[in-house]
Design an enzyme around this catalytic site. Structure first.
Site, mmCIF file in Angstrom:
data_model
loop_
_atom_site.group_PDB
_atom_site.id
_atom_site.type_symbol
_atom_site.label_atom_id
_atom_site.label_comp_id
_atom_site.label_asym_id
_atom_site.label_seq_id
_atom_site.Cartn_x
_atom_site.Cartn_y
_atom_site.Cartn_z
ATOM 1 N N SER A 100 4.718 -1.280 4.231
ATOM 2 C CA SER A 100 4.726 -2.784 4.753
ATOM 3 C C SER A 100 4.819 -3.667 3.568
ATOM 4 O O SER A 100 4.021 -3.607 2.624
ATOM 5 C CB SER A 100 3.540 -2.993 5.341
ATOM 6 O OG SER A 100 3.154 -2.179 6.614
ATOM 7 N N GLU A 153 -5.930 8.396 17.703
ATOM 8 C CA GLU A 153 -6.400 9.931 17.714
ATOM 9 C C GLU A 153 -7.288 10.093 16.721
ATOM 10 O O GLU A 153 -8.478 10.895 16.646
ATOM 11 C CB GLU A 153 -5.173 10.838 17.835
ATOM 12 C CG GLU A 153 -4.656 10.929 19.087
ATOM 13 C CD GLU A 153 -3.501 9.931 19.123
ATOM 14 O OE1 GLU A 153 -3.176 9.113 18.087
ATOM 15 O OE2 GLU A 153 -3.160 9.395 20.308
ATOM 16 N N SER A 211 0.978 6.304 2.714
ATOM 17 C CA SER A 211 1.559 7.527 3.260
ATOM 18 C C SER A 211 2.776 7.971 2.650
ATOM 19 O O SER A 211 3.712 7.348 2.242
ATOM 20 C CB SER A 211 2.223 6.796 4.800
ATOM 21 O OG SER A 211 0.967 6.045 5.290
ATOM 22 N N GLU A 232 -9.286 -1.656 5.492
ATOM 23 C CA GLU A 232 -8.095 -1.959 6.444
ATOM 24 C C GLU A 232 -8.509 -2.256 7.677
ATOM 25 O O GLU A 232 -8.113 -3.038 8.687
ATOM 26 C CB GLU A 232 -7.229 -0.760 6.209
ATOM 27 C CG GLU A 232 -5.965 -0.859 6.838
ATOM 28 C CD GLU A 232 -4.812 0.113 6.697
ATOM 29 O OE1 GLU A 232 -5.201 1.141 6.314
ATOM 30 O OE2 GLU A 232 -3.581 -0.235 6.995
ATOM 31 N N GLN A 280 0.873 -1.196 0.115
ATOM 32 C CA GLN A 280 -0.099 -0.016 -0.163
ATOM 33 C C GLN A 280 0.875 1.296 0.065
ATOM 34 O O GLN A 280 1.254 1.550 0.941
ATOM 35 C CB GLN A 280 -0.979 -0.033 1.390
ATOM 36 C CG GLN A 280 -1.638 1.170 1.363
ATOM 37 C CD GLN A 280 -2.107 1.152 2.913
ATOM 38 O OE1 GLN A 280 -1.762 0.504 3.881
ATOM 39 N NE2 GLN A 280 -3.304 1.967 3.168
HETATM 40 C C1 LIG Z 1 3.445 -0.990 11.589
HETATM 41 C C2 LIG Z 1 3.174 0.113 10.592
HETATM 42 C C3 LIG Z 1 2.948 -0.330 9.201
HETATM 43 C C4 LIG Z 1 2.166 0.597 8.288
HETATM 44 N N1 LIG Z 1 2.104 0.406 6.966
HETATM 45 C C5 LIG Z 1 1.907 1.158 6.341
HETATM 46 C C6 LIG Z 1 1.698 0.583 4.750
HETATM 47 O O1 LIG Z 1 1.534 -0.174 4.502
HETATM 48 N N2 LIG Z 1 1.362 1.705 4.041
HETATM 49 C C7 LIG Z 1 1.139 3.071 4.265
HETATM 50 O O2 LIG Z 1 0.859 3.769 3.299
HETATM 51 N N3 LIG Z 1 1.301 3.265 5.323
HETATM 52 C C8 LIG Z 1 1.447 2.439 6.420
HETATM 53 N N4 LIG Z 1 1.839 3.030 7.773
HETATM 54 C C9 LIG Z 1 1.762 4.217 8.019
HETATM 55 C C10 LIG Z 1 0.538 4.827 8.859
HETATM 56 O O3 LIG Z 1 -0.679 4.592 8.168
HETATM 57 C C11 LIG Z 1 0.673 6.185 9.489
HETATM 58 O O4 LIG Z 1 1.858 6.088 10.234
HETATM 59 C C12 LIG Z 1 -0.306 6.724 10.198
HETATM 60 O O5 LIG Z 1 -1.495 7.185 9.114
HETATM 61 C C13 LIG Z 1 0.000 8.040 10.875
HETATM 62 O O6 LIG Z 1 0.794 8.896 10.114
HETATM 63 P P1 LIG Z 1 2.142 9.729 10.471
HETATM 64 O O7 LIG Z 1 2.981 8.475 10.715
HETATM 65 O O8 LIG Z 1 2.485 10.731 9.370
HETATM 66 O O9 LIG Z 1 1.838 10.508 11.630
HETATM 67 P P2 LIG Z 1 1.208 12.079 11.688
HETATM 68 O O10 LIG Z 1 -0.035 11.869 10.775
HETATM 69 O O11 LIG Z 1 2.321 13.118 11.490
HETATM 70 O O12 LIG Z 1 0.627 12.013 13.255
HETATM 71 C C14 LIG Z 1 1.614 12.213 14.447
HETATM 72 C C15 LIG Z 1 0.736 12.374 15.613
HETATM 73 O O13 LIG Z 1 -0.088 13.499 15.413
HETATM 74 C C16 LIG Z 1 -1.528 13.080 15.733
HETATM 75 N N5 LIG Z 1 -2.488 13.579 14.851
HETATM 76 C C17 LIG Z 1 -2.289 14.062 13.648
HETATM 77 N N6 LIG Z 1 -3.572 14.661 13.268
HETATM 78 C C18 LIG Z 1 -4.164 14.692 14.204
HETATM 79 C C19 LIG Z 1 -5.523 15.500 14.421
HETATM 80 N N7 LIG Z 1 -6.332 15.923 13.345
HETATM 81 N N8 LIG Z 1 -6.220 15.368 15.653
HETATM 82 C C20 LIG Z 1 -5.433 14.594 16.673
HETATM 83 N N9 LIG Z 1 -4.208 13.991 16.691
HETATM 84 C C21 LIG Z 1 -3.461 14.104 15.242
HETATM 85 C C22 LIG Z 1 -1.333 11.653 15.231
HETATM 86 O O14 LIG Z 1 -2.657 10.556 16.000
HETATM 87 C C23 LIG Z 1 0.039 11.156 15.737
HETATM 88 O O15 LIG Z 1 0.026 10.759 17.266
HETATM 89 C C24 LIG Z 1 2.210 1.982 8.737
HETATM 90 C C25 LIG Z 1 2.608 2.453 9.841
HETATM 91 C C26 LIG Z 1 2.986 1.427 10.939
HETATM 92 C C27 LIG Z 1 3.072 1.904 12.559
#
Ligand SMILES: Cc1cc2nc3c(=O)[nH]c(=O)nc-3n(C[C@H](O)[C@H](O)[C@H](O)COP(=O)(O)OP(=O)(O)OC[C@H]3O[C@@H](n4cnc5c(N)ncnc54)[C@H](O)[C@@H]3O)c2cc1C
Length: 394
Positions: free
Chosen positions: A146, A364, A114, A229, A111
Site C-alpha cells: 500500500s 482466518e 508480503s 498494525e 510496508q
Molecule cells: C488492501 C490491502 C492492503 C495491503 N497492504 C499491504 C502492505 O502495505 N504491505 C504488505 O506487506 N502487505 C499488504 N497486504 C497484504 C496482506 O498482508 C496479505 O494479503 C495477507 O497477509 C494474506 O496473505 P496472502 O494474500 O498471501 O494470502 P495467503 O496467505 O495465500 O492466504 C490465502 C487464503 O488462505 C488462508 N490461510 C492461509 N494460511 C492459513 C492457515 N494457516 N490457517 C487457515 N487459513 C489459512 C487465508 O486466510 C486466505 O483466506 C495488503 C492486503 C490488502 C488486501
C-alpha cells in the site's frame, strides 16, 4: 503532568506559533520539537512520556486553534507501524533521523512485508539481503504494498540466513524507496483504484545503519509492527465515527427506504460497533505505552466483520442507488493518497471493505492467533518450523 498543565503548554505554544501566519511545515516541526506531537513518545522524540490517553485532548486543542495537522490519513503505515517499531528497536541515531520527518509527514512510509509466496506465512519471505561491506544488497519481490508510490521509506523484512529455520534467518531494514533498484508498479483493486503495488527490488543497497534490530531478529521486530498494525486498523474514538456513523446517517436521511427488518439489523450492528469501540478504548488504556500484544488481533478481526456487514447493509438500505459510483471517479484507475471509508460512496465502501479481512492478517490467521496466544488452545500443526529455510519444499 496534569491535563491542565498540558493545556497550558499547548496554549503557550500557540501563543508563540500563530497557525494563521506560521508556515505549515515550520509549525509541525516546532510542535514536534516542543514535545506536543505524540505526547506518549519520549522527550526529544516529539513527546513527553505522558499517558496516551492525553493525546486526544492535545489534538483537539490544536484543531480548535485552526492548526495544520500532519495529515495522518496519508501516512498510516508510518505513524501506526513504522514509528512504534523504530521507537522500540531503533538506535538513538535512527530515532533522531527518522521519527521527526515521519511525524510531520515530510517522509511517507510503506510496508514491504508480503511476497507472492509469503503472506499469511510471512516468515517464509524469500527476498534476500546479503552483506556487502558496511551495508546490504537486497534482491526480491514484494506485493500488495500500500502507498509504495508515495513512499520515501519502507519497513522491509528480508532473509539474511537461509540456513536457519524460517523464523530465525530474517532481518528488518529501513529501505530508501528512491534507490534506483526499487521498481514500483501499480496493482488495480476491486474498487478500480490502485492503492497498492508490486515492488521489485534489484540490487538495492541498504547501509547497515538502516538495519532495525539485530541481524536474525527480524521476526521479533516484524511482530511488533504487526501487533501495532492490528491495533491501529479500525481505531475509532468517538461514538458513531467511522463506518457505523455513515450507515446510521444514510438510515436517517432515507426514511422512505426503511423496513423493520433493516431496522433490526442496523440496531444490532450499532450495538456491536459500540461494544467494539469501547473494547478498543479499554485495550488502548491497558496498553498505555507498552507494545500491543496478540489481543489486538481480536479487535482487528471484529473490525473486519463489522465493517463488511455494515457496508453490505448500507447497500441494502440504498437499493440500486447504492451500486452507483460517483461520476468523476467511478471505477477509474486512481492512485489514491489515502483510504477514505467515510467520504466516499456506498459502492466504494462495500468493495473496499472486502480487503479488511485480508490486510494486516486474514481473519482466518487472526482466529489462529487468538486461539493459540490469547485463549491458550493447542497450536496449529506446523511441520516446517525447525527445518532450515532453504530445505523447505516450495
Ligand atoms: C488492501 C490491502 C492492503 C495491503 N497492504 C499491504 C502492505 O502495505 N504491505 C504488505 O506487506 N502487505 C499488504 N497486504 C497484504 C496482506 O498482508 C496479505 O494479503 C495477507 O497477509 C494474506 O496473505 P496472502 O494474500 O498471501 O494470502 P495467503 O496467505 O495465500 O492466504 C490465502 C487464503 O488462505 C488462508 N490461510 C492461509 N494460511 C492459513 C492457515 N494457516 N490457517 C487457515 N487459513 C489459512 C487465508 O486466510 C486466505 O483466506 C495488503 C492486503 C490488502 C488486501
Amino acid at each position: 503532568m496534569s491535563i491542565e498543565g498540558l493545556r497550558a503548554l499547548v496554549a503557550d505554544f500557540l501563543a508563540g506559533h500563530d497557525p494563521r501566519t506560521t508556515d505549515r511545515l515550520e509549525f509541525l516541526r516546532a510542535r514536534y520539537d516542543a514535545g506536543l506531537a505524540w505526547v506518549a513518545y519520549p522527550q526529544g522524540h516529539g513527546g513527553r512520556g505522558l499517558p496516551q490517553a492525553m493525546q486526544p485532548e492535545v489534538d483537539r486543542l490544536f484543531a480548535e486553534a485552526g492548526a495544520p495537522d500532519n495529515r495522518p490519513g496519508t501516512n498510516g503505515i508510518g505513524l501506526g507501524m513504522a514509528a512504534p517499531t523504530i521507537l522500540s528497536y531503533g538506535t538513538e541515531e535512527q530515532k533522531d533521523r527518522f521519527l521527526r520527518p515521519l511525524w510531520t509527514g515530510e517522509e511517507i512510509w510503506c510496508q514491504l512485508f508480503s511476497e507472492p509466496g509469503a503472506g499469511s506465512d510471512l516468515a517464509n519471505v524469500s527476498t534476500r539481503a546479503v552483506r556487502d561491506g558496511d551495508g546490504w544488497v537486497v534482491n526480491g519481490q514484494k506485493v500488495w504494498t500500500s502507498g509504495a508510490h508515495n513512499a520515501r521509506y519502507a519497513i522491509l523484512v528480508a532473509r539474511t540466513d537461509p540456513d536457519q529455520p524460517k523464523h530465525f534467518g530474517l532481518t528488518y531494514f529501513l529501505c530508501d524507496m528512491t534507490d534506483p533498484g526499487v521498481d514500483v508498479r501499480p496493482l488495480r483493486q476491486i474498487t478500480g483504484e490502485a492503492e497498492f503495488n508490486e515492488v521489485f527490488l534489484t540490487d538495492v543497497r541498504i547501509p547497515d545503519s538502516q538495519r532495525l534490530g539485530a541481524e536474525g531478529e527480524g521476526w521479533k521486530v516484524a511482530n511488533a509492527t504487526l501487533n501495532n498494525e492490528r491495533v491501529s486498523i479500525g481505531r475509532s474514538a468517538e461514538r458513531e465515527s467511522g463506518m457505523i456513523g455513515v450507515v446510521a446517517r444514510t438510515w436517517r436521511e432515507h426514511p422512505e427506504k426503511r423496513t423493520s427488518e433493516l431496522h433490526d439489523r442496523l440496531l444490532r450492528l450499532w450495538a456491536e460497533a459500540e461494544v467494539f469501540r469501547m473494547t478498543g478504548a479499554r485495550l488502548r488504556q491497558k496498553l498505555a505505552q507498552g507494545q500491543p500484544g496478540p489481543e489486538g488481533s481480536a479487535m482487528k478481526l471484529a473490525f473486519a466483520r463489522i465493517a463488511q456487514q455494515l457496508s453490505g447493509l448500507e447497500l441494502e438500505i440504498l437499493g440500486e442507488d447504492g451500486l452507483r459510483y460517483e461520476s468523476d471517479r467511478g471505477w477509474s484507475m486512481v492512485r489514491p493518497e489515502t483510504v477514505d471509508f467515510t467520504g466516499r460512496d456506498a459502492g466504494y465502501r462495500y468493495l473496499r471493505a472486502k480487503g479488511n479481512s485480508i490486510e494486516g492478517g486474514t481473519s482466518e490467521i487472526l482466529r489462529n492467533v487468538v486461539a493459540e496466544r490469547v485463549l491458550g488452545l493447542p497450536g496449529e500443526h506446523r511441520v516446517d518450523k525447525t527445518l532450515p529455510w532453504k530445505e523447505i519444499p516450495r
